[in-house]
Design a protein around this motif. Structure first.
Motif, PDB file in Angstrom:
ATOM      1  N   SER A 114       0.809  -1.221   0.000  1.00 60.69           N
ATOM      2  CA  SER A 114       0.000   0.000   0.000  1.00 60.69           C
ATOM      3  C   SER A 114       0.842   1.271   0.000  1.00 60.69           C
ATOM      4  CB  SER A 114      -0.920   0.018   1.222  1.00 60.69           C
ATOM      5  OG  SER A 114      -0.162   0.122   2.426  1.00 60.69           O
ATOM      6  N   TYR A 115       2.177   1.153   0.060  1.00 57.18           N
ATOM      7  CA  TYR A 115       3.007   2.349   0.275  1.00 57.18           C
ATOM      8  C   TYR A 115       2.893   3.371  -0.852  1.00 57.18           C
ATOM      9  CZ  TYR A 115       6.769   1.793  -3.153  1.00 57.18           C
ATOM     10  OH  TYR A 115       7.488   1.752  -4.319  1.00 57.18           O
ATOM     11  N   ALA A 161      -3.754   0.977   5.180  1.00 60.61           N
ATOM     12  CA  ALA A 161      -3.683   1.310   3.754  1.00 60.61           C
ATOM     13  C   ALA A 161      -4.501   2.542   3.402  1.00 60.61           C
ATOM     14  CB  ALA A 161      -4.155   0.116   2.919  1.00 60.61           C
ATOM     15  N   GLY A 162      -5.515   2.848   4.196  1.00 65.78           N
ATOM     16  CA  GLY A 162      -6.277   4.081   3.988  1.00 65.78           C
ATOM     17  C   GLY A 162      -5.676   5.185   4.829  1.00 65.78           C
ATOM     18  N   VAL A 182      -1.755  -8.937   2.224  1.00 62.77           N
ATOM     19  CA  VAL A 182      -1.093  -8.536   0.973  1.00 62.77           C
ATOM     20  C   VAL A 182      -2.132  -8.289  -0.124  1.00 62.77           C
ATOM     21  CG1 VAL A 182       0.468  -9.304  -0.854  1.00 62.77           C
ATOM     22  CG2 VAL A 182       1.069  -9.706   1.543  1.00 62.77           C
ATOM     23  N   ILE A 183      -3.099  -9.205  -0.237  1.00 59.97           N
ATOM     24  CA  ILE A 183      -4.147  -9.058  -1.258  1.00 59.97           C
ATOM     25  C   ILE A 183      -4.989  -7.811  -0.988  1.00 59.97           C
ATOM     26  CG2 ILE A 183      -6.255 -10.089  -2.191  1.00 59.97           C
ATOM     27  CD1 ILE A 183      -4.984 -12.839  -1.642  1.00 59.97           C
ATOM     28  N   ARG A 184      -5.402  -7.659   0.267  1.00 64.63           N
ATOM     29  CA  ARG A 184      -6.281  -6.529   0.613  1.00 64.63           C
ATOM     30  C   ARG A 184      -5.547  -5.194   0.476  1.00 64.63           C
ATOM     31  NH1 ARG A 184     -11.216  -4.853   0.046  1.00 64.63           N
ATOM     32  NH2 ARG A 184     -11.991  -3.563   1.732  1.00 64.63           N
ATOM     33  N   SER A 185      -4.263  -5.163   0.804  1.00 63.95           N
ATOM     34  CA  SER A 185      -3.478  -3.927   0.631  1.00 63.95           C
ATOM     35  C   SER A 185      -3.443  -3.516  -0.837  1.00 63.95           C
ATOM     36  CB  SER A 185      -2.053  -4.120   1.149  1.00 63.95           C
ATOM     37  OG  SER A 185      -2.047  -4.331   2.529  1.00 63.95           O
ATOM     38  N   GLY A 186      -3.351  -4.505  -1.724  1.00 64.56           N
ATOM     39  CA  GLY A 186      -3.377  -4.203  -3.155  1.00 64.56           C
ATOM     40  C   GLY A 186      -4.708  -3.620  -3.584  1.00 64.56           C
ATOM     41  N   ARG A 202      -5.008   0.135  -3.076  1.00 66.74           N
ATOM     42  CA  ARG A 202      -4.076   0.995  -3.813  1.00 66.74           C
ATOM     43  C   ARG A 202      -4.784   1.991  -4.706  1.00 66.74           C
ATOM     44  NH1 ARG A 202       1.134  -0.333  -5.087  1.00 66.74           N
ATOM     45  NH2 ARG A 202       0.689  -0.091  -7.294  1.00 66.74           N
ATOM     46  N   SER A 203      -5.974   1.656  -5.193  1.00 68.82           N
ATOM     47  CA  SER A 203      -6.714   2.564  -6.072  1.00 68.82           C
ATOM     48  C   SER A 203      -8.203   2.441  -5.806  1.00 68.82           C
ATOM     49  CB  SER A 203      -6.423   2.254  -7.545  1.00 68.82           C
ATOM     50  OG  SER A 203      -7.024   1.024  -7.922  1.00 68.82           O
TER      51      SER A 203
END
Length: 741
Positions: free
Chosen positions: A37-38, A167-168, A458-462, A465-466
């Protein structure tokens, strides 16, 4: 707790037990989970809380942060959300300053580091919760229950329900709140470093510091104040060694020796409880005074259960919401950015099968509470009670028990309560290991849970991302959520895909027939596609449902103006301004209406109001210049143009309009300079080259006029006026050539 640690011996290797290595492992794993998410975008609520929040910008005084809510509105406003988090907003402002603008990477990196730091602190917190307090002669705390604290911290660090907070970017409120919450708890623990023959007693300084850190946590997010309740529970159970079972037994035997219970004889405990109670009450009172006009007003779609007429129905639905939160902790696979707008249909009768979920929740809770209060094993009582306390106490502000909240389920509010869940889960693994011979199977189960949670993070962070990925990920979880369809439609509309946007907006309105924002956006698209009748119907329905919806009134006025229903359009504009006094765009559209009706003075006044409210309103300035120019008021047009350029010096459209006025006033040199500057800023504007050619034509610079006519026609071959002027110039040049011959 040596017994629990021994039960976990086959799961946690001894090589990572020293505190430094344990914290290093937890910190690295916590960063690994959410690293994707960075470099994500600003998504969902980030737009309102960060990108559109003027409190982040340098021209807003720092003092305003203490009078505004989380979203930048004044707390005294009736429309304020009342979420008072000035310290969180201050960190956003520092991020904005250090990043040199709204660059999301810096914001995301801070969130990642905060989660890593909190996960590391959890090693110390769990060490106290599992092992109790014990200090060396030098005043250093002994790291007890190293295996249990490491496993619980790992479970916390990799829990997928934390993705929204990490991530938010707006999740920083929860992260900062958790950070100071844990520091307050650990600070309270330091109050018991000294001991004497009467038992542990507190240092007033550390208690007061703990209260202060709790207040700081509350200034990051409201639930931070609950740390004082957790501190009180810890003090009573761990320091005071309170045993409810013993008290109940004495009462049942009608013994008159309750005063012999050590907790009741402790004057230090009563003093600390007084400090915590008075400090908490004082902080809450100040917080209430700051809110100004009382609690925020939420709508039925935000929290439908709280609007149910029957108290029984409200209670059933609230408990069902609790069971859903518990399920998210147990099985965090179905995650959604928003759980409102029909995502969770209301339970309207006891016959609904979903009542089974809340029955299961309470059976589990009652079982745990009975064990926590009545077990003869004092260590088991302490761990279960503290685990339940950490699970329940931070969740209380989101429970609807004390006041109505603006959501149904929110993953972000589970950030702190998940620590209690991880503690109970770790205790459960230890108990399971103790009662089975298949130790390797338990170890495999624990490692499997950790691995699956890391994968899910990892999946949820992706997905965070948008906005496109985030909104679409919610369709499979909450297909009945009108807001999910609305956000996908809005995202598509912003990208220019109006056809697909219409489909999602229509679905949002179908799922929630009172969804005025979806109606407004759908009406706007239909207006742009010249489907004016349906647009008017939708916008009329929107203002009928919500009469104070200013944006819908303005858009309705635009549609009515396009339908030549001028009186209705004027009334709609006036109504919009009635509900939103500072509405520059509405004044601009009202000015366009007056210009169409040849009410020039009214048009100029409306546009002037727009520029007063929004000095950078380029369209309003331009329309004033053009109207004054077309009515022959060249001097006034020039004055307005110069005023506008003084405020918006790099606006090429204003340069172009003022250049036209100066050309008509025969100020050719100044006009030429502005035309060339406008062309430099926007070289592909055919009208800029065409009007510069007209200036040269009048000025007598015919070769330059010919050059710019030709450029203009290359850019726009269909421009009739430019063709005609170019034809006149060519005939004139031919006549001049004949005379020369």
């Amino acid at each position: 707790m040596a017994e629990l640690d021994a039960d976990l011996d086959h799961i946690i290797p001894s090589s990572v037990l020293p505190p430094f290595w344990a914290k290093l492992v937890v910190g690295c794993v916590s960063l690994l989970c959410f690293a994707r998410s960075y470099d994500g975008d600003f998504v969902f609520d980030d737009s309102e809380a960060i990108v559109n929040n003027k409190d982040l910008q340098a021209d807003t005084p720092l003092g305003d942060l203490w009078h505004h809510d989380f979203w930048g509105s004044r707390l005294s406003s009736n429309t304020s959300h009342k979420s008072y988090r000035p310290l969180t907003v201050l960190t956003f402002r520092i991020n904005y300053y250090l990043s040199g603008g709204f660059h999301p990477v810096g914001f995301h990196v801070v969130n990642l580091l905060l989660h890593g730091g909190i996960s590391i602190l959890m090693v110390d917190v769990f060490s106290v919760l599992f092992g109790g307090l014990q200090y060396t002669s030098k005043g250093r705390r002994v790291h007890l229950a190293p295996r249990a604290s490491l496993l619980a911290a790992l479970l916390f660090a990799v829990h997928p329900v934390h993705t929204e907070c990490v991530a938010g970017v707006v999740g920083r409120a929860d992260l900062l709140c958790a950070l100071f919450f844990l520091l307050s708890f650990l600070g309270y623990c330091k109050a018991f470093r000294e001991s004497n023959k009467e038992g542990a007693h507190s240092s007033t300084f550390w208690v007061l510091l703990s209260i202060f850190l709790g207040a700081v946590a509350m200034l990051c997010k409201e639930q931070g104040i609950t740390v004082l309740g957790l501190n009180a529970v810890f003090d009573i159970l761990v320091i005071g060694k309170f045993n409810l079972l013993e008290v109940i037994q004495k009462i049942l035997r009608k013994e008159k020796s309750l005063e012999n219970i050590s907790m009741l004889r402790s004057g230090g405990l009563l003093f600390r409880m007084t400090l915590l109670t008075s400090g908490g009450a004082g902080v809450l009172y100040v917080r209430w005074r700051i809110m100004g006009t009382g609690p925020p007003a939420f709508t039925e779609v935000d929290n439908p259960a709280s609007f149910a007429d029957s108290m029984l129905i409200r209670a059933i639905n609230y408990n069902y919401y609790y069971s859903l939160n518990a399920w998210l902790l147990l099985c965090p696979w179905w995650l959604c950015f928003d759980w409102s707008m029909g995502c969770i249909p209301l339970i309207k009768s006891i016959g609904d099968w979903r009542v089974i979920a809340l029955a299961a929740l309470w059976l589990c809770l009652i079982g745990l509470i009975c064990q926590a209060l009545c077990s003869e094993d004092s260590r088991k009582r302490r761990i279960l009670t503290l685990g339940l306390g950490f699970l329940v106490i931070p969740f209380l502000p989101a429970s609807n028990l004390f006041f109505r909240v603006g959501f149904v389920v929110a993953e972000r509010v589970l950030y702190l309560p998940s620590a209690g869940y991880c503690m109970l889960l770790t205790f459960g693994f230890g108990a399971l290991s103790r009662h089975t011979k298949k130790k390797k199977l338990i170890a495999a189960l624990v490692l499997g849970i950790l691995f699956i949670n890391i994968l899910r993070c990892v999946i949820r962070s992706g997905e965070w991302r948008s906005e496109d990925q985030l909104f679409r990920s919610a369709l499979s979880v909450c297909p009945l959520n009108a807001k999910v369809h609305y956000n996908i439609g809005k995202n598509l509309a912003d990208k220019g895909n109006q056809t697909a946007a219409i489909r999602y907006y229509r679905e949002a309105v179908r799922l929630n027939p009172k969804y005025v924002h979806a109606m407004n956006n759908l009406g706007n698209i239909l207006k742009e596609r010249n489907e004016l009748q349906e647009a008017e119907e939708l916008l009329s329905l929107a203002v009928q449902i919500q009469p104070d919806f200013a944006a819908a009134w303005m858009n309705l006025g635009i549609v009515q103006n396009s339908l030549k229903r001028f009186e209705a359009a004027e009334q709609s504009y006036r109504t919009a301004i009635k509900y939103r006094r500072k509405y520059p765009d509405c004044y601009y559209n009202l000015g366009r209406l007056y210009a169409d009706l040849n009410r020039h003075v009214d048009a100029l006044n409306a546009w002037r109001n727009a520029t007063v409210l929004k000095p950078e309103h380029s369209l309003a300035w331009n329309n004033m210049i053009i109207l004054l120019d077309s009515t022959g008021n060249l001097a006034q047009a020039e004055a307005v143009g110069r005023e506008a350029l003084g405020l918006i010096p790099n606006d090429h459209s204003l340069m172009f309009s003022l250049a036209n006025v100066l050309g008509k006033s025969q100020k050719y040199k100044e006009s030429e300079a502005l035309f060339l500057k406008a062309i430099k800023a926007n070289p592909n504007a055919a009208s800029y080259h065409g009007n510069l050619a007209v200036l040269y034509h009048r000025w007598g610079h015919l070769d330059l006029a010919k050059k710019h006519y030709e450029i203009s026609l290359q850019l726009d071959p269909t421009a009739a006026g430019t063709k005609e002027n170019y034809g006149l110039l060519r005939r004139k040049l031919e006549q001049m050539q004949k005379k020369d011959v």
